[in-house]
Design a protein around this motif. Structure first.
Motif, PDB file in Angstrom:
ATOM      1  N   UNK A 106       0.831  -1.192   0.000  1.00 53.94           N
ATOM      2  CA  UNK A 106       0.000   0.000   0.000  1.00 53.94           C
ATOM      3  C   UNK A 106       0.868   1.246   0.000  1.00 53.94           C
ATOM      4  N   UNK A 107       0.609   2.157  -0.910  1.00 51.12           N
ATOM      5  CA  UNK A 107       1.302   3.444  -0.924  1.00 51.12           C
ATOM      6  C   UNK A 107       0.641   4.342   0.112  1.00 51.12           C
ATOM      7  N   UNK A 108       1.457   4.958   0.965  1.00 50.43           N
ATOM      8  CA  UNK A 108       0.953   5.818   2.034  1.00 50.43           C
ATOM      9  C   UNK A 108       1.762   7.108   2.069  1.00 50.43           C
ATOM     10  N   UNK A 109       1.166   8.145   2.614  1.00 51.01           N
ATOM     11  CA  UNK A 109       1.841   9.444   2.684  1.00 51.01           C
ATOM     12  C   UNK A 109       2.811   9.539   3.852  1.00 51.01           C
ATOM     13  N   UNK A 110       2.644   8.689   4.867  1.00 50.72           N
ATOM     14  CA  UNK A 110       3.497   8.736   6.056  1.00 50.72           C
ATOM     15  C   UNK A 110       3.599   7.323   6.610  1.00 50.72           C
ATOM     16  N   UNK A 111       4.739   6.689   6.396  1.00 47.18           N
ATOM     17  CA  UNK A 111       4.923   5.300   6.801  1.00 47.18           C
ATOM     18  C   UNK A 111       4.719   5.060   8.281  1.00 47.18           C
TER      19      UNK A 111
ATOM     20  N   UNK B 281       2.232  -5.007   2.952  1.00 45.81           N
ATOM     21  CA  UNK B 281       3.374  -4.114   3.036  1.00 45.81           C
ATOM     22  C   UNK B 281       2.916  -2.684   2.782  1.00 45.81           C
ATOM     23  N   UNK B 282       3.718  -1.747   3.204  1.00 46.81           N
ATOM     24  CA  UNK B 282       3.438  -0.357   2.883  1.00 46.81           C
ATOM     25  C   UNK B 282       4.734   0.323   2.487  1.00 46.81           C
ATOM     26  N   UNK B 283       4.597   1.330   1.677  1.00 45.39           N
ATOM     27  CA  UNK B 283       5.750   2.112   1.231  1.00 45.39           C
ATOM     28  C   UNK B 283       5.323   3.562   1.118  1.00 45.39           C
ATOM     29  N   UNK B 284       6.245   4.431   1.471  1.00 43.91           N
ATOM     30  CA  UNK B 284       5.995   5.858   1.334  1.00 43.91           C
ATOM     31  C   UNK B 284       5.789   6.154  -0.146  1.00 43.91           C
ATOM     32  N   UNK B 285       4.745   6.919  -0.466  1.00 51.66           N
ATOM     33  CA  UNK B 285       4.449   7.201  -1.871  1.00 51.66           C
ATOM     34  C   UNK B 285       5.622   7.909  -2.541  1.00 51.66           C
ATOM     35  N   UNK B 286       5.787   7.624  -3.830  1.00 53.97           N
ATOM     36  CA  UNK B 286       6.886   8.205  -4.598  1.00 53.97           C
ATOM     37  C   UNK B 286       6.412   8.451  -6.027  1.00 53.97           C
ATOM     38  N   UNK B 287       5.790   9.610  -6.283  1.00 47.96           N
ATOM     39  CA  UNK B 287       5.288   9.887  -7.633  1.00 47.96           C
ATOM     40  C   UNK B 287       6.331   9.689  -8.750  1.00 47.96           C
ATOM     41  N   UNK B 288       7.616  10.031  -8.535  1.00 42.66           N
ATOM     42  CA  UNK B 288       8.577   9.786  -9.621  1.00 42.66           C
ATOM     43  C   UNK B 288       8.716   8.300  -9.981  1.00 42.66           C
ATOM     44  N   UNK B 289       8.364   7.421  -9.029  1.00 43.81           N
ATOM     45  CA  UNK B 289       8.450   5.979  -9.283  1.00 43.81           C
ATOM     46  C   UNK B 289       7.078   5.366  -9.555  1.00 43.81           C
ATOM     47  N   UNK B 290       6.087   6.213  -9.770  1.00 44.71           N
ATOM     48  CA  UNK B 290       4.767   5.740 -10.161  1.00 44.71           C
ATOM     49  C   UNK B 290       3.871   5.315  -9.027  1.00 44.71           C
TER      50      UNK B 290
ATOM     51  N   UNK C  78       1.516   6.574  -5.799  1.00 45.91           N
ATOM     52  CA  UNK C  78       0.846   7.623  -5.024  1.00 45.91           C
ATOM     53  C   UNK C  78      -0.207   6.943  -4.171  1.00 45.91           C
ATOM     54  N   UNK C  79      -0.431   7.491  -3.004  1.00 44.55           N
ATOM     55  CA  UNK C  79      -1.502   6.946  -2.175  1.00 44.55           C
ATOM     56  C   UNK C  79      -2.840   7.322  -2.804  1.00 44.55           C
ATOM     57  N   UNK C  80      -3.884   6.548  -2.545  1.00 46.08           N
ATOM     58  CA  UNK C  80      -5.196   6.941  -3.065  1.00 46.08           C
ATOM     59  C   UNK C  80      -5.605   8.339  -2.605  1.00 46.08           C
ATOM     60  N   UNK C  81      -5.225   8.735  -1.386  1.00 43.60           N
ATOM     61  CA  UNK C  81      -5.573  10.077  -0.910  1.00 43.60           C
ATOM     62  C   UNK C  81      -4.918  11.142  -1.788  1.00 43.60           C
ATOM     63  N   UNK C  82      -3.677  10.911  -2.201  1.00 47.01           N
ATOM     64  CA  UNK C  82      -2.992  11.877  -3.072  1.00 47.01           C
ATOM     65  C   UNK C  82      -3.513  11.832  -4.498  1.00 47.01           C
ATOM     66  N   UNK C  83      -3.816  10.623  -4.973  1.00 46.59           N
ATOM     67  CA  UNK C  83      -4.293  10.466  -6.350  1.00 46.59           C
ATOM     68  C   UNK C  83      -5.743  10.919  -6.504  1.00 46.59           C
ATOM     69  N   UNK C  84      -6.509  10.870  -5.412  1.00 41.00           N
ATOM     70  CA  UNK C  84      -7.911  11.263  -5.472  1.00 41.00           C
ATOM     71  C   UNK C  84      -8.862  10.121  -5.765  1.00 41.00           C
ATOM     72  N   UNK C  85      -8.347   8.895  -5.841  1.00 39.51           N
ATOM     73  CA  UNK C  85      -9.200   7.731  -6.086  1.00 39.51           C
ATOM     74  C   UNK C  85      -8.413   6.470  -5.753  1.00 39.51           C
ATOM     75  N   UNK C  86      -9.132   5.359  -5.615  1.00 38.20           N
ATOM     76  CA  UNK C  86      -8.490   4.063  -5.427  1.00 38.20           C
ATOM     77  C   UNK C  86      -9.065   3.095  -6.440  1.00 38.20           C
ATOM     78  N   UNK C  87      -8.298   2.104  -6.816  1.00 34.88           N
ATOM     79  CA  UNK C  87      -8.777   1.094  -7.759  1.00 34.88           C
ATOM     80  C   UNK C  87      -8.850  -0.280  -7.111  1.00 34.88           C
ATOM     81  N   UNK C  88      -8.544  -0.357  -5.820  1.00 34.59           N
ATOM     82  CA  UNK C  88      -8.487  -1.642  -5.134  1.00 34.59           C
ATOM     83  C   UNK C  88      -9.349  -1.601  -3.874  1.00 34.59           C
ATOM     84  N   UNK C  89     -10.055  -2.694  -3.636  1.00 28.46           N
ATOM     85  CA  UNK C  89     -10.748  -2.884  -2.366  1.00 28.46           C
ATOM     86  C   UNK C  89      -9.992  -3.971  -1.615  1.00 28.46           C
TER      87      UNK C  89
END
Length: 133
Positions: free
Chosen positions: A9-14, A49-58, A60-71
């Motif tokens: 899961x991409x997150x804004x703060x690990x 697992x979780x990882x701090x979001x990294x837009x340069x590496x593709x 982003x957390x759903x909160x940053x992207x504005x949507x999620x594609x996974x339940x």
């Protein structure tokens, strides 16, 4: 080795995410790297697992992207208690736990279940439920 799938899961703060998943779902921290920027957790034996979001590496957390594609579906003995604990820990109540009836076909037919949903502080949608016999 047994094949398994473990979402990252991409997150804004690990570190905040580790604390949230521990408080909300009783997750156990298995390991972390880079001060919490990448971590492995488990809810019972279900690893994720979780990882701090990294837009340069593709990523982003759903909160940053504005949507999620996974339940993410979490099956537990007491979905009402887990749902309430997640909301108390900071999740947004997406739908209350209630009984659903489904008609399914296949090797694991599900006819009745209790299920509700929360959105975690990082934008991930968690369906919390239990299959009823």
């Amino acid at each position: 080795m047994k094949t398994r799938i473990s979402p990252m899961l991409a997150v804004s703060d690990g570190n905040a995410a580790i604390a949230f998943y521990q408080a909300a779902f009783g997750a156990t921290l298995l390991w972390h790297l880079d001060g919490g920027h990448v971590a492995g957790l488990a809810i019972d034996e279900a690893e994720f697992f979780l990882a701090h979001e990294s837009p340069p590496h593709g990523t982003r957390s759903p909160a940053s992207a504005g949507f999620t594609t996974v339940r993410i579906e979490l099956f537990v003995d007491d979905p009402v208690a887990v749902h309430a604990r997640a909301v108390a820990a900071g999740a947004i109540d997406h739908s209350p736990v209630k009984e659903h009836t489904h008609t399914t076909v296949g090797p694991r037919p599900i006819e009745r279940m209790l299920q509700g949903a929360v959105v975690d502080p990082f934008g991930h949608l968690w369906l919390v439920g239990r299959i009823l016999e």
